[in-house]
Structure formats: structure tokens, C-alpha cells
Design a protein around this motif. Structure first.
Motif, PDB file in Angstrom:
ATOM      1  N   GLU A   1       0.848  -1.191   0.000  1.00 43.59           N
ATOM      2  CA  GLU A   1       0.000   0.000   0.000  1.00 43.59           C
ATOM      3  C   GLU A   1       0.880   1.237   0.000  1.00 43.59           C
ATOM      4  O   GLU A   1       1.780   1.371   0.838  1.00 43.59           O
ATOM      5  CB  GLU A   1      -0.907   0.024   1.227  1.00 43.59           C
ATOM      6  CG  GLU A   1      -1.876   1.186   1.212  1.00 43.59           C
ATOM      7  CD  GLU A   1      -2.812   1.199   2.407  1.00 43.59           C
ATOM      8  OE1 GLU A   1      -3.951   1.652   2.245  1.00 43.59           O
ATOM      9  OE2 GLU A   1      -2.387   0.755   3.501  1.00 43.59           O
ATOM     10  N   ARG A   2       0.625   2.138  -0.918  1.00 50.14           N
ATOM     11  CA  ARG A   2       1.437   3.354  -1.068  1.00 50.14           C
ATOM     12  C   ARG A   2       1.274   4.267   0.142  1.00 50.14           C
ATOM     13  O   ARG A   2       0.158   4.510   0.597  1.00 50.14           O
ATOM     14  CB  ARG A   2       1.034   4.113  -2.329  1.00 50.14           C
ATOM     15  CG  ARG A   2       1.377   3.383  -3.622  1.00 50.14           C
ATOM     16  CD  ARG A   2       1.049   4.256  -4.814  1.00 50.14           C
ATOM     17  NE  ARG A   2       1.935   5.399  -4.837  1.00 50.14           N
ATOM     18  CZ  ARG A   2       2.985   5.545  -5.643  1.00 50.14           C
ATOM     19  NH1 ARG A   2       3.269   4.603  -6.512  1.00 50.14           N
ATOM     20  NH2 ARG A   2       3.731   6.619  -5.587  1.00 50.14           N
ATOM     21  N   ALA A   3       2.382   4.812   0.618  1.00 49.75           N
ATOM     22  CA  ALA A   3       2.347   5.761   1.734  1.00 49.75           C
ATOM     23  C   ALA A   3       1.744   7.090   1.296  1.00 49.75           C
ATOM     24  O   ALA A   3       1.051   7.744   2.076  1.00 49.75           O
ATOM     25  CB  ALA A   3       3.752   5.973   2.292  1.00 49.75           C
ATOM     26  N   ASP A   4       1.999   7.490   0.048  1.00 51.18           N
ATOM     27  CA  ASP A   4       1.506   8.784  -0.428  1.00 51.18           C
ATOM     28  C   ASP A   4       0.101   8.721  -1.019  1.00 51.18           C
ATOM     29  O   ASP A   4      -0.428   9.724  -1.489  1.00 51.18           O
ATOM     30  CB  ASP A   4       2.478   9.392  -1.446  1.00 51.18           C
ATOM     31  CG  ASP A   4       2.642   8.555  -2.707  1.00 51.18           C
ATOM     32  OD1 ASP A   4       2.037   7.469  -2.816  1.00 51.18           O
ATOM     33  OD2 ASP A   4       3.389   8.991  -3.594  1.00 51.18           O
ATOM     34  N   ALA A   5      -0.521   7.536  -0.987  1.00 56.42           N
ATOM     35  CA  ALA A   5      -1.876   7.378  -1.519  1.00 56.42           C
ATOM     36  C   ALA A   5      -2.550   6.203  -0.807  1.00 56.42           C
ATOM     37  O   ALA A   5      -2.635   5.100  -1.357  1.00 56.42           O
ATOM     38  CB  ALA A   5      -1.830   7.163  -3.029  1.00 56.42           C
ATOM     39  N   PRO A   6      -3.001   6.412   0.425  1.00 55.79           N
ATOM     40  CA  PRO A   6      -3.653   5.319   1.153  1.00 55.79           C
ATOM     41  C   PRO A   6      -4.782   4.701   0.335  1.00 55.79           C
ATOM     42  O   PRO A   6      -5.542   5.402  -0.339  1.00 55.79           O
ATOM     43  CB  PRO A   6      -4.186   6.010   2.415  1.00 55.79           C
ATOM     44  CG  PRO A   6      -3.277   7.195   2.602  1.00 55.79           C
ATOM     45  CD  PRO A   6      -2.943   7.653   1.202  1.00 55.79           C
ATOM     46  N   GLY A   7      -4.837   3.374   0.376  1.00 56.27           N
ATOM     47  CA  GLY A   7      -5.829   2.655  -0.412  1.00 56.27           C
ATOM     48  C   GLY A   7      -5.356   2.272  -1.796  1.00 56.27           C
ATOM     49  O   GLY A   7      -6.040   1.526  -2.490  1.00 56.27           O
ATOM     50  N   TYR A   8      -4.187   2.771  -2.204  1.00 60.30           N
ATOM     51  CA  TYR A   8      -3.610   2.425  -3.503  1.00 60.30           C
ATOM     52  C   TYR A   8      -2.635   1.265  -3.289  1.00 60.30           C
ATOM     53  O   TYR A   8      -1.562   1.456  -2.736  1.00 60.30           O
ATOM     54  CB  TYR A   8      -2.869   3.616  -4.117  1.00 60.30           C
ATOM     55  CG  TYR A   8      -3.739   4.644  -4.792  1.00 60.30           C
ATOM     56  CD1 TYR A   8      -4.970   5.020  -4.281  1.00 60.30           C
ATOM     57  CD2 TYR A   8      -3.318   5.248  -5.959  1.00 60.30           C
ATOM     58  CE1 TYR A   8      -5.753   5.980  -4.911  1.00 60.30           C
ATOM     59  CE2 TYR A   8      -4.097   6.213  -6.598  1.00 60.30           C
ATOM     60  CZ  TYR A   8      -5.310   6.563  -6.062  1.00 60.30           C
ATOM     61  OH  TYR A   8      -6.076   7.503  -6.694  1.00 60.30           O
ATOM     62  N   TRP A   9      -3.043   0.091  -3.741  1.00 61.01           N
ATOM     63  CA  TRP A   9      -2.228  -1.119  -3.602  1.00 61.01           C
ATOM     64  C   TRP A   9      -1.562  -1.437  -4.932  1.00 61.01           C
ATOM     65  O   TRP A   9      -2.148  -1.238  -5.999  1.00 61.01           O
ATOM     66  CB  TRP A   9      -3.117  -2.278  -3.159  1.00 61.01           C
ATOM     67  CG  TRP A   9      -3.585  -2.125  -1.746  1.00 61.01           C
ATOM     68  CD1 TRP A   9      -4.685  -1.426  -1.333  1.00 61.01           C
ATOM     69  CD2 TRP A   9      -2.972  -2.651  -0.585  1.00 61.01           C
ATOM     70  NE1 TRP A   9      -4.787  -1.494   0.037  1.00 61.01           N
ATOM     71  CE2 TRP A   9      -3.754  -2.245   0.528  1.00 61.01           C
ATOM     72  CE3 TRP A   9      -1.836  -3.427  -0.351  1.00 61.01           C
ATOM     73  CZ2 TRP A   9      -3.445  -2.593   1.827  1.00 61.01           C
ATOM     74  CZ3 TRP A   9      -1.529  -3.786   0.951  1.00 61.01           C
ATOM     75  CH2 TRP A   9      -2.321  -3.367   2.016  1.00 61.01           C
ATOM     76  N   GLN A  10      -0.342  -1.960  -4.857  1.00 66.56           N
ATOM     77  CA  GLN A  10       0.425  -2.235  -6.068  1.00 66.56           C
ATOM     78  C   GLN A  10       1.490  -3.286  -5.805  1.00 66.56           C
ATOM     79  O   GLN A  10       1.811  -3.600  -4.670  1.00 66.56           O
ATOM     80  CB  GLN A  10       1.105  -0.959  -6.554  1.00 66.56           C
ATOM     81  CG  GLN A  10       2.154  -0.440  -5.583  1.00 66.56           C
ATOM     82  CD  GLN A  10       2.807   0.845  -6.050  1.00 66.56           C
ATOM     83  OE1 GLN A  10       2.128   1.804  -6.358  1.00 66.56           O
ATOM     84  NE2 GLN A  10       4.126   0.854  -6.084  1.00 66.56           N
TER      85      GLN A  10
END
Length: 158
Positions: free
Chosen positions: A32-41
Motif C-alpha cells: 500500500e502506497r504511503a503517499d496514496a492510502p488505499g492504492y495497492w500495487q
């Protein structure tokens, strides 16, 4: 004593890798991106220099983002590239006028799900999921599509 501000970072190179880390039974690691919570990659990252080999970019990014060590020969080059428009929120990281990135897709198969050490400035959480669930959770269409190709690329799946 005066402090000197840090030197500005050079612009990111608009050529990157996407590394789908998975197990033989198609469990997939997502971050999960720190700069975009909820954005998984999956693991992603740009080349550090124009002459950096893509397999070296894979090694560096996997180690930086997960703490996992892998040799260049462990990455499977899917010989798949995606060209996509860089999200406007992240364009400031690139040189003026750069709007597109070329992403090269690789796979890294681990025998079992491994614990990872996240880079806190980049990611806040990690999860291992079955491939279909992992694809559904990805914010990036190219990342989701790569994960959906995993059974065909590995001969696995259920």
C-alpha cells in the motif's frame, strides 16, 4: 551555523519496472502506497540511470521496497511493456513536459510468502493475496492486468 537545504532530486527517468512477486500457488505480494492510502500495487520503480539494466532496476527496487534480496537471474522478463500516462499528482517528479512512462513487466517467484521490510516513506502495509484478489485490489490497470496474466505465464492457477 546555517543549514544547507538538500540538493533537489534529479527528475525521474520515465522508464520503470513492475515486478509481480508471487509464489508457485499464485499468492501475490501487494504493497500500500504511503503517499496514496488505499492504492495497492506490486513493486514498481524507475531506472536510476539511462544505462541501468532493467534486471538491476528490479533487484534494487525489490530490495528497497521489501528488503528481499534477489539476483538479476531470478527475475523473469515477461517481454511486456506498457506505456501509460503518468498520473498528474506524480508528474512533478519528472522533467517538465514528460507525461508518459514505459513500464517493463517482470515476475519474481518465491517458494512461499515471505515477510517483508517495508520502506516507510514508500509503503505503509503489505499483504499476500490469491492472484484474483490481488488483481482486484490494484489501483493500476496495468498492474491488475499483469497479475491476471500470472496463471498463463507460470502454468499455474486454480
Amino acid at each position: 551555523m546555517t543549514s544547507v537545504p538538500p540538493a533537489p532530486r534529479p527528475p525521474k527517468i520515465p522508464e520503470s519496472v513492475l515486478v509481480v512477486i508471487h509464489t508457485p500457488d499464485l499468492q501475490v505480494l501487494l504493497l500500500e502506497r504511503a503517499d496514496a492510502p488505499g492504492y495497492w500495487q506490486s513493486v514498481t520503480g524507475s531506472k536510476d540511470s539511462a544505462d541501468e539494466a532493467l534486471a538491476e532496476t528490479c533487484c534494487r527496487e525489490v530490495e528497497e521496497e521489501t528488503g528481499l534480496l534477489a539476483a538479476p537471474g531470478q527475475f523473469h522478463d515477461w517481454e511486456l511493456s506498457n506505456v501509460y500516462e503518468i498520473y498528474p499528482r506524480w508528474r512533478h517528479r519528472y522533467a517538465p513536459g514528460v507525461t508518459h512512462n514505459t513500464e517493463h513487466v517482470f515476475g519474481l517467484c518465491l517458494p512461499t510468502p515471505q515477510p517483508v521490510r517495508l520502506a516507510p516513506r514508500e509503503h505503509t502495509a503489505q499483504v499476500w493475496l490469491p492472484w484474483r484478489e490481488a488483481a482486484d485490489r490494484c489501483f493500476s490497470p496495468s498492474n491488475a492486468e499483469a497479475i491476471l496474466q500470472l496463471p498463463a505465464r507460470t502454468g499455474g492457477g486454480r
